[in-house]
Design an enzyme around this catalytic site. Structure first.
Site, PDB file in Angstrom:
ATOM      1  N   GLN A 171      41.115  16.484  46.120  1.00 38.95           N
ATOM      2  CA  GLN A 171      40.168  17.116  46.905  1.00 38.95           C
ATOM      3  C   GLN A 171      40.537  17.985  47.225  1.00 38.95           C
ATOM      4  OE1 GLN A 171      37.609  14.279  49.055  1.00 38.95           O
ATOM      5  NE2 GLN A 171      39.763  12.427  48.972  1.00 38.95           N
ATOM      6  N   HIS A 175      43.433  11.746  40.237  1.00 36.75           N
ATOM      7  CA  HIS A 175      42.304  13.280  40.929  1.00 36.75           C
ATOM      8  C   HIS A 175      43.142  12.838  41.870  1.00 36.75           C
ATOM      9  CE1 HIS A 175      40.670   9.860  42.982  1.00 36.75           C
ATOM     10  NE2 HIS A 175      40.049  10.812  43.968  1.00 36.75           N
TER      11      HIS A 175
END
Length: 362
Positions: free
Chosen positions: A187, A185
């Site tokens: 951000q 992931h």
């Protein structure tokens, strides 16, 4: 690209993206321990550094290295332990961070002996894949291309907020870079001001443009291509190289050949070549050590405050913290205290090393 907009029970937004149609009946789950909901952040001015510092004490309670069965970024598999994402067929997900450092609804904060303001902003998490064991380098080209399209979509949507001045997508990979969740992931931080590093880049590019009417990074790019020693890949649309001024031994910049100020200005052919270039670099990194290489990747676009920035050249910087194959480069006194980096190797040597690694796409 297909997209489904959802809203969680606590009001946070969730966006699902896919290369094929998404079931419109999917609903947005929410982790049981929603301790970050309603938290407020504040900003205080640092007079000596002339920059804003954010304060978000609620982040002390954020999830830290949970076991696989409690992975909040995996699709929900049990109603007893809901995660941030629903089960279903989609490729990429984006949601507002439960432990956000900045919030659009941040309220006014008390005055102090230095200037203060509410910590307004947007902090989103982008989950690259449902597979917890994958990585950007392991994704198919079409999937990685979708990730780039998602970043572009988020830039367009977030920049529409009047309070946002700069949008910074990034990925911290590896515990060495401070990751608290192993699931692949990144951000997206969106600020009410232009942060110090992009601000410094802007000043440099504006000064060069005023003197020459040309892009600073564009000129550097042409010089790097003419020199050739630090080029890792030169495609029809994109170039990847270890910059002559690299602060980290295996630092790589990925830059579109055509002058664009953000990912949103790139056409389909350019995005495809950008995806190819990124995948190749990630594969070379991992092949160099025969294990996942930690890094910080940042997408640097122009500010989004309604002004035109013809001088800005969009690019991606990837900075692995490795000094050699065995040792990490930790920031020490000269880097942290003075802001001057010391690189223990020459960019030409590391570019040649990366160039020599052959990778093949399945």
């Amino acid at each position: 690209m297909y997209k489904l907009d959802l809203q969680k029970p606590d009001g946070r937004n969730l966006y699902l993206y896919s290369r094929s149609p998404i079931d419109p009946e999917l609903t947005a789950p929410m982790p049981a321990a929603a301790v970050g909901v309603g938290a407020q952040s504040e900003l205080r001015w640092h007079p000596l550094r002339e920059e804003w510092v954010a304060y978000a004490s609620h982040r002390q309670n954020r999830t830290f290295m949970p076991p696989p069965e409690f992975n909040p970024l995996a699709p929900t598999s049990s109603e007893v332990h809901p995660t941030e994402l629903p089960a279903g067929a989609y490729d990429v997900a984006v949601f507002e961070n439960l432990f956000a450092s900045l919030q659009l609804n941040a309220r006014h904060v008390p005055e102090h002996i230095v200037p203060t303001m509410a910590g307004k902003g947007v902090c989103e998490v982008i989950v690259f894949t449902q597979d917890p064991h994958s990585s950007l380098g392991k994704l198919s080209l079409s999937h990685l291309n979708l990730v780039l399209e998602v970043w572009s979509d988020r830039y367009r949507q977030i920049s529409a907020h009047a309070d946002i001045r700069y949008i910074l997508p990034f990925e911290n990979r590896g515990v060495e870079m401070g990751v608290t969740l192993h699931h692949p992931h990144g951000q997206i931080y969106s600020y009410p001001f232009i942060p110090p590093i992009p601000q410094q880049m802007l000043r440099a590019q504006q000064g060069h443009y005023l003197r020459t009417k040309r892009s600073l990074l564009g000129d550097l790019l042409l010089d790097e291509i003419r020199d050739g020693r630090r080029i890792i890949y030169l495609g029809k649309q994109t170039v990847a190289f270890v910059p002559v001024c690299a602060r980290y031994p295996y630092e790589v910049w990925v830059v579109p050949l055509r002058h664009v100020t953000s990912l949103t200005e790139m056409n389909a052919e350019e995005v495809i070549d950008l995806a190819f270039t990124l995948k190749m670099i990630f594969m070379k990194y991992d092949a160099l050590w025969n294990r996942p290489l930690p890094y910080l990747m940042v997408l640097y676009a122009a500010p989004c405050n309604g002004k035109t920035y013809n001088e800005w050249h969009f690019h991606i910087q990837i900075s692995p913290p490795y000094r050699t194959r065995e040792r990490l480069k930790f920031l020490a006194g000269t880097e942290l205290g003075a802001g001057m980096f010391v690189n223990d190797s020459l960019p030409e040597e590391k570019a040649a090393e990366l160039r020599s690694i052959e990778v093949s796409f399945d």
